[in-house]
Design a protein around this motif. Structure first.
Motif, mmCIF file in Angstrom:
data_model
loop_
_atom_site.group_PDB
_atom_site.id
_atom_site.type_symbol
_atom_site.label_atom_id
_atom_site.label_comp_id
_atom_site.label_asym_id
_atom_site.label_seq_id
_atom_site.Cartn_x
_atom_site.Cartn_y
_atom_site.Cartn_z
ATOM 1 N N GLU A 178 -109.333 -9.511 36.324
ATOM 2 C CA GLU A 178 -109.927 -10.371 35.395
ATOM 3 C C GLU A 178 -111.497 -10.014 35.252
ATOM 4 O O GLU A 178 -111.828 -9.827 34.014
ATOM 5 C CB GLU A 178 -109.760 -12.007 35.453
ATOM 6 N N ASN A 179 -111.985 -10.102 36.132
ATOM 7 C CA ASN A 179 -113.387 -9.857 36.209
ATOM 8 C C ASN A 179 -114.255 -8.487 35.792
ATOM 9 O O ASN A 179 -115.183 -8.511 35.372
ATOM 10 C CB ASN A 179 -114.143 -10.057 37.793
ATOM 11 N N ARG A 180 -113.180 -7.507 35.710
ATOM 12 C CA ARG A 180 -113.622 -6.452 34.704
ATOM 13 C C ARG A 180 -113.950 -6.684 33.547
ATOM 14 O O ARG A 180 -115.191 -5.886 33.099
ATOM 15 C CB ARG A 180 -112.419 -5.534 34.816
ATOM 16 N N LEU A 181 -113.482 -7.721 32.745
ATOM 17 C CA LEU A 181 -113.761 -7.809 31.468
ATOM 18 C C LEU A 181 -115.257 -8.362 31.407
ATOM 19 O O LEU A 181 -115.943 -8.168 30.500
ATOM 20 C CB LEU A 181 -112.911 -8.779 30.840
ATOM 21 N N HIS A 182 -115.353 -9.640 32.255
ATOM 22 C CA HIS A 182 -116.664 -10.150 32.113
ATOM 23 C C HIS A 182 -117.775 -9.322 32.842
ATOM 24 O O HIS A 182 -118.961 -9.345 32.397
ATOM 25 C CB HIS A 182 -116.732 -11.430 33.259
ATOM 26 N N ALA A 183 -117.454 -8.389 33.612
ATOM 27 C CA ALA A 183 -118.354 -7.389 34.454
ATOM 28 C C ALA A 183 -118.709 -6.576 33.269
ATOM 29 O O ALA A 183 -120.130 -6.019 33.087
ATOM 30 C CB ALA A 183 -117.895 -6.658 35.561
ATOM 31 N N GLN A 184 -117.855 -5.820 32.375
ATOM 32 C CA GLN A 184 -118.219 -4.962 31.344
ATOM 33 C C GLN A 184 -119.049 -5.582 30.307
ATOM 34 O O GLN A 184 -120.027 -4.834 29.838
ATOM 35 C CB GLN A 184 -116.778 -4.444 30.491
ATOM 36 N N LYS A 185 -118.880 -6.779 30.096
ATOM 37 C CA LYS A 185 -119.878 -7.229 28.853
ATOM 38 C C LYS A 185 -121.522 -7.350 29.422
ATOM 39 O O LYS A 185 -122.302 -6.961 28.838
ATOM 40 C CB LYS A 185 -119.310 -8.872 28.757
ATOM 41 N N ALA A 186 -121.481 -7.856 30.876
ATOM 42 C CA ALA A 186 -122.713 -7.869 31.244
ATOM 43 C C ALA A 186 -123.409 -6.522 31.219
ATOM 44 O O ALA A 186 -124.513 -6.037 31.016
ATOM 45 C CB ALA A 186 -122.894 -8.392 32.729
ATOM 46 N N ILE A 187 -122.679 -5.274 31.742
ATOM 47 C CA ILE A 187 -122.946 -3.937 31.555
ATOM 48 C C ILE A 187 -123.317 -3.471 30.317
ATOM 49 O O ILE A 187 -124.243 -2.874 29.981
ATOM 50 C CB ILE A 187 -121.956 -3.013 32.129
ATOM 51 N N LEU A 188 -122.472 -3.583 29.303
ATOM 52 C CA LEU A 188 -122.769 -3.529 27.995
ATOM 53 C C LEU A 188 -123.899 -4.027 27.466
ATOM 54 O O LEU A 188 -124.812 -3.249 26.677
ATOM 55 C CB LEU A 188 -121.498 -3.869 27.018
ATOM 56 N N GLU A 189 -124.360 -5.219 27.697
ATOM 57 C CA GLU A 189 -125.573 -5.910 27.307
ATOM 58 C C GLU A 189 -126.611 -5.206 27.967
ATOM 59 O O GLU A 189 -127.644 -4.870 26.957
ATOM 60 C CB GLU A 189 -125.640 -7.295 27.748
ATOM 61 N N LEU A 190 -126.554 -4.749 29.131
ATOM 62 C CA LEU A 190 -127.846 -4.156 29.954
ATOM 63 C C LEU A 190 -128.125 -2.789 29.408
ATOM 64 O O LEU A 190 -129.278 -2.247 29.103
ATOM 65 C CB LEU A 190 -127.636 -4.256 31.549
ATOM 66 N N PHE A 191 -127.002 -2.087 28.985
ATOM 67 C CA PHE A 191 -127.078 -0.569 28.557
ATOM 68 C C PHE A 191 -127.323 -0.550 27.223
ATOM 69 O O PHE A 191 -127.926 0.573 26.626
ATOM 70 C CB PHE A 191 -126.266 0.261 29.144
ATOM 71 N N LEU A 192 -126.480 -1.125 26.240
ATOM 72 C CA LEU A 192 -126.671 -0.898 25.011
ATOM 73 C C LEU A 192 -126.377 -2.124 23.978
ATOM 74 O O LEU A 192 -125.957 -2.304 22.897
ATOM 75 C CB LEU A 192 -125.342 -0.035 24.626
#
Ligand code: CP
Ligand code: NVA
Length: 321
Positions: free
Chosen positions: A300-314
């Motif tokens: 499940e945490n893949r989803l929340h982690a991806q959002k934080a990664i997306l925010e940081l990078f793009l």
């Protein structure tokens, strides 16, 4: 006016967990906030008008779904691209593909067979490239894993011990480096012939020493499990290693995460797996289906982690060029 000779700085890429060196604690906090906002139905749509290309050379359930859904939930759009259906599969080069996709999208995630292809795409791309797994690393997985551990260990990583049992593969490399970055004691039990590259081990040791944490590689799963707070395993035969299946199954036969191994760990210790699992090989049904595991939280945490990664990078403010 003198001619401007310095090229504009390139975009920031996420090819290795080391690319998050200074950002991991804040990134994990941000992922927790995004998780809570989703649970409360309060997620905003800051990615409206932003688009992500997702190139997958290999299959994926979690990474593909979580990145696509993360973009959708944040108000953006993701496009899945399979090399067989792209001109890449007919000989268009990786750099040419990168140049074109950079004109359309705000970022590219790439699941590649070869780390050098990941680097070639990033080199020619004017938008951020995020490694969605290659033969060397799986950084996005490890962000979700550290998020899962931070939820379980409310007091933080200091003094905790994570034991990895199995293959010295992409997931192990990112875990080894990621644990060192957050100061988590890490021990891996890996058969001698499947150890990670020496430079990855050396980098992890240096970072761990800086953080005052342990970073060890041993051979015996029983030794690694003793006193651990969590046991992590991954498949014995990664995508791309299928030709070695028989010899790998023989080499890893004693490297199963099962009840007996969990019993060697600390009381309250739990099992972890990035998935997909081969039940009955690297992990038992009993452990996967029991309550001494954090496996479904990791997924499940893949989803929340991806959002934080997306925010940081793009995230907003970061534009295609
Ligand atoms: N753990 C992981 O990356 O899973 P997928 O291969 O399904 O994306
Ligand atoms: N080590 C595995 C991870 C899958 C998510 C592989 O590369 O196949």
């Amino acid at each position: 006016m003198p001619k401007q000779t310095v090229s504009p700085p390139g975009p920031r890429h996420l090819l290795s967990i080391l690319d998050l060196k200074d950002d991991l604690p804040a990134l994990l906090k941000r992922a927790s906030v995004l998780k809570a906002q989703r649970q409360a139905g309060r997620l905003g749509t800051p990615f409206r008008g932003r688009a992500l290309a997702m190139i997958f050379e290999k299959p994926s359930t979690r990474t593909r779904s979580s990145f696509e859904l993360a973009m959708t939930e944040l108000g953006g759009h993701a496009v899945y691209l399979s090399p067989q259906d792209m001109q890449l599969g007919r000989g268009e080069t990786i750099p040419d593909t990168a140049r074109v996709l950079s004109r359309y999208y705000h970022g590219i995630i790439y699941r590649a067979f070869r780390h050098q292809d990941e680097e070639a795409l990033a080199h020619a791309s004017s938008v951020p490239v995020i490694n969605a797994l290659d033969d060397r690393e799986h950084p996005c997985q490890v962000v979700a894993d550290l998020l899962t551990l931070s939820e379980r260990w409310k007091g933080g990583f200091r003094g905790r011990r994570l034991a990895y049992i199995g293959d010295g593969n992409n997931v192990l490399n990112s875990l080894l480096l990621g644990s060192a970055l957050v100061g988590l004691d890490f021990v891996a039990a890996i058969p001698q012939e499947y150890r990670p590259p020496a430079e990855v081990v050396a980098q992890a040791r240096a970072l761990a020493a800086e953080a005052g944490a342990a970073s060890e590689i041993v051979v015996s799963p029983r030794e690694a499990a003793k006193g651990a707070d969590a046991l992590y395993t991954d498949v014995w035969v990664s995508m791309g290693d299928e030709a070695e299946e028989a010899e790998r199954k023989a080499a890893f036969a004693g490297y199963q995460v099962n009840r007996a191994l969990l019993d060697r760990a600390k009381p309250g210790a739990f099992a972890m797996h990035d998935l997909p699992a081969h039940r009955g090989l690297e992990i038992t049904d009993e452990v996967m289906d029991g309550d001494r595991q954090a496996i479904w939280d990791q997924a499940e945490n893949r989803l929340h982690a991806q959002k934080a990664i997306l925010e940081l990078f793009l995230g907003p403010g970061r534009r295609p060029r």
